[in-house]
Design a protein around this motif. Structure first.
Motif, mmCIF file in Angstrom:
data_model
loop_
_atom_site.group_PDB
_atom_site.id
_atom_site.type_symbol
_atom_site.label_atom_id
_atom_site.label_comp_id
_atom_site.label_asym_id
_atom_site.label_seq_id
_atom_site.Cartn_x
_atom_site.Cartn_y
_atom_site.Cartn_z
ATOM 1 N N LYS A 36 0.766 -1.145 -0.120
ATOM 2 C CA LYS A 36 0.031 0.201 -0.090
ATOM 3 C C LYS A 36 1.025 1.378 0.038
ATOM 4 C CE LYS A 36 -2.624 -0.506 3.677
ATOM 5 N NZ LYS A 36 -3.691 -0.366 4.676
ATOM 6 N N LEU A 37 0.489 2.158 -0.927
ATOM 7 C CA LEU A 37 1.514 3.653 -0.641
ATOM 8 C C LEU A 37 0.539 4.590 -0.447
ATOM 9 C CD1 LEU A 37 3.604 5.027 -2.045
ATOM 10 C CD2 LEU A 37 2.331 5.303 -4.223
ATOM 11 N N GLY A 38 0.632 5.182 0.419
ATOM 12 C CA GLY A 38 0.094 6.073 1.286
ATOM 13 C C GLY A 38 0.310 7.543 0.418
ATOM 14 N N GLY A 56 0.896 6.436 9.410
ATOM 15 C CA GLY A 56 0.814 5.166 8.889
ATOM 16 C C GLY A 56 2.185 4.507 8.277
ATOM 17 N N LEU A 57 3.064 5.322 7.964
ATOM 18 C CA LEU A 57 4.721 4.775 7.734
ATOM 19 C C LEU A 57 5.221 4.474 8.846
ATOM 20 C CD1 LEU A 57 6.535 4.841 5.293
ATOM 21 C CD2 LEU A 57 7.537 6.995 6.108
ATOM 22 N N GLN A 58 5.179 4.994 9.904
ATOM 23 C CA GLN A 58 5.943 4.610 11.115
ATOM 24 C C GLN A 58 5.145 3.366 11.792
ATOM 25 O OE1 GLN A 58 5.596 9.190 12.612
ATOM 26 N NE2 GLN A 58 7.017 7.805 13.924
ATOM 27 N N THR A 59 4.008 3.101 11.774
ATOM 28 C CA THR A 59 3.318 1.739 12.316
ATOM 29 C C THR A 59 3.561 0.822 11.153
ATOM 30 O OG1 THR A 59 1.243 2.641 11.212
ATOM 31 C CG2 THR A 59 1.682 3.097 13.526
ATOM 32 N N GLY A 60 4.040 1.011 9.992
ATOM 33 C CA GLY A 60 4.180 -0.149 9.063
ATOM 34 C C GLY A 60 2.745 -0.387 8.121
ATOM 35 N N ALA A 78 10.266 5.883 3.378
ATOM 36 C CA ALA A 78 10.185 4.384 3.223
ATOM 37 C C ALA A 78 10.242 4.378 4.696
ATOM 38 C CB ALA A 78 11.146 3.559 2.398
ATOM 39 N N ASN A 79 9.552 3.295 5.404
ATOM 40 C CA ASN A 79 9.700 2.719 6.567
ATOM 41 C C ASN A 79 10.978 2.017 6.768
ATOM 42 O OD1 ASN A 79 9.289 0.104 8.421
ATOM 43 N ND2 ASN A 79 8.064 1.371 9.039
ATOM 44 N N ILE A 85 5.341 6.154 1.625
ATOM 45 C CA ILE A 85 4.484 7.236 1.148
ATOM 46 C C ILE A 85 5.186 8.112 0.452
ATOM 47 C CG2 ILE A 85 3.470 6.582 3.559
ATOM 48 C CD1 ILE A 85 4.595 9.360 4.477
ATOM 49 N N SER A 86 4.034 9.265 -0.107
ATOM 50 C CA SER A 86 4.876 10.512 -0.425
ATOM 51 C C SER A 86 4.436 11.536 0.647
ATOM 52 C CB SER A 86 3.847 10.929 -1.692
ATOM 53 O OG SER A 86 4.282 12.109 -2.122
ATOM 54 N N THR A 87 5.201 12.512 0.656
ATOM 55 C CA THR A 87 5.183 13.616 1.745
ATOM 56 C C THR A 87 6.294 14.557 1.501
ATOM 57 O OG1 THR A 87 5.359 13.781 4.214
ATOM 58 C CG2 THR A 87 7.085 12.485 3.321
#
Length: 358
Positions: free
Chosen positions: A70-72, A113-117, A256-257, A122-124
């Motif tokens: 999944k990409l946020g 969401g990236l931190q929790t996996g 990335a995580n 993601i894009s930010t």
């Protein structure tokens, strides 16, 4: 070794010590060679393609089988065109990735969401990652979609210059957000002190900031595409392109995580390879009509608006997703100047440039 054992009794003591020392040295060198070979990745394998070492396995450039991630994304806009193209043209699948898009409201939620996996990638905007890493977040920036700012400054219809904004309100996003930082940078660059000469109000995302202009709550704001097209339709004045005043910036970045980077780097390699091929495809003039068709479908735009947005973002699309490192340094220094950093954070703690496509 067997022969040495049989003749040991007949060898003088000093000779035995010398021989034993040489044997131990040989064993140590052999062990050292084996250790280096085990850590040396491709260099550790023989020219005939012998068994793959652990280092080589860790450097795989795509998953062994089709892997879904999944990409946020915090919004829908033309800057994400390489992502849409990589999906439609199968560039991710060429790298054994099925990328599903998950839209979240704003970069802060995407970063969470990236931190929790929940999202491996993601894009930010860069500023949220910089502050997150300073607070201990296990994430890194791996590339960027565009290496120029995608923002424009819009003002109310009676404003003719930055000087006319003194005593007015500016519609921004949450304090410390990349949007807010760029707006405040522009105000200062034009001789206006935020919250002294111009009051900053929090109006949220693009739509909320445009509404603040429409309802006269603010006389100036900062917008990205495609909301800028709506502002044009409504007759507001585009006073400045941020890319003309802020020469070094990475806008919609890719993060990335940390656990994914460490344990499944092939996912990151594969994703970035798909991105690189998409950008190359977009920049080929022969593909323009196909690109416009994809954009119109994903963003529900007219052809005219799609053409305007494509022409706007095209100069900023980053080949292979390569980050503008001067822009990264600017972002770190600017976040630091706002007082938003919990502690000092170095560039190498924030970025990881290993994943660019070859």
């Amino acid at each position: 070794m067997m022969e040495l054992t049989k003749t040991t009794a007949a060898v003088p003591a000093q000779a035995f010590k010398t021989g034993a020392k040489r044997a131990l040295t040989l064993l140590a060198c052999t062990a050292l060679f084996a250790a280096v070979a085990g850590c040396g990745g491709k260099a550790a394998t023989s020219g005939s393609g012998a068994s793959e070492s652990a280092g080589t396995a860790a450097a795989k450039t795509m998953p062994d089988q089709l892997t879904t991630i999944k990409l946020g994304l915090p919004s829908k806009n033309m800057s994400y065109l390489p992502i849409y193209v990589a999906q439609k043209k199968g560039f991710y699948k060429k790298n054994n990735l099925e990328v599903n898009l998950d839209y979240v409201k704003g970069g802060v939620l995407a970063l969470r969401g990236l931190q929790t996996g929940d999202y491996p990638i993601i894009s930010t905007l860069p500023e949220s990652v910089i502050t997150g890493v300073a607070e201990g977040a296990n994430v890194k920036l791996i590339g960027t979609l565009d290496d120029k700012s995608m923002y424009s400054i819009y003002v109310a219809k009676d404003i003719k210059s930055a000087a006319d904004l003194k005593g007015k309100n500016a519609a921004s996003n949450v304090p410390g957000n990349g949007t807010d930082i760029q707006l405040q940078y522009w105000l200062k660059k034009n001789g206006l002190e935020p919250n002294k000469d111009v009051r900053i109000i929090n109006s949220g995302e693009n739509a909320g900031r445009l509404q603040a202009l429409q309802t006269n709550q603010a006389a100036v704001t900062i917008l990205s595409q495609p909301t800028d097209l709506k502002a044009d339709e409504l007759g507001f004045t585009k006073l400045s392109l941020m890319r003309d005043e802020l020469k070094t910036y990475n806008h919609n970045m890719l993060a990335a995580n940390g656990d994914i980077i460490k344990n499944k780097p092939e996912i990151v390699y594969g994703f970035m390879a798909g991105q690189a091929e998409a950008v190359k495809f977009i920049k080929d003039p022969a593909n323009r009509q196909e690109i416009l068709k994809i954009a119109m479908g994903e963003l529900e735009m007219s052809q005219q608006d799609a053409e305007k947005s494509l022409d706007f973002v095209m100069p900023g699309l980053a080949d292979k997703g390569k980050m503008n490192m001067e822009g990264m340094k600017w972002a770190i220094d600017t976040v630091k100047a706002t007082g938003a950093l919990a502690k000092e954070v170095s560039l190498d703690k924030i970025v990881d440039e290993r994943f660019y496509a070859k």
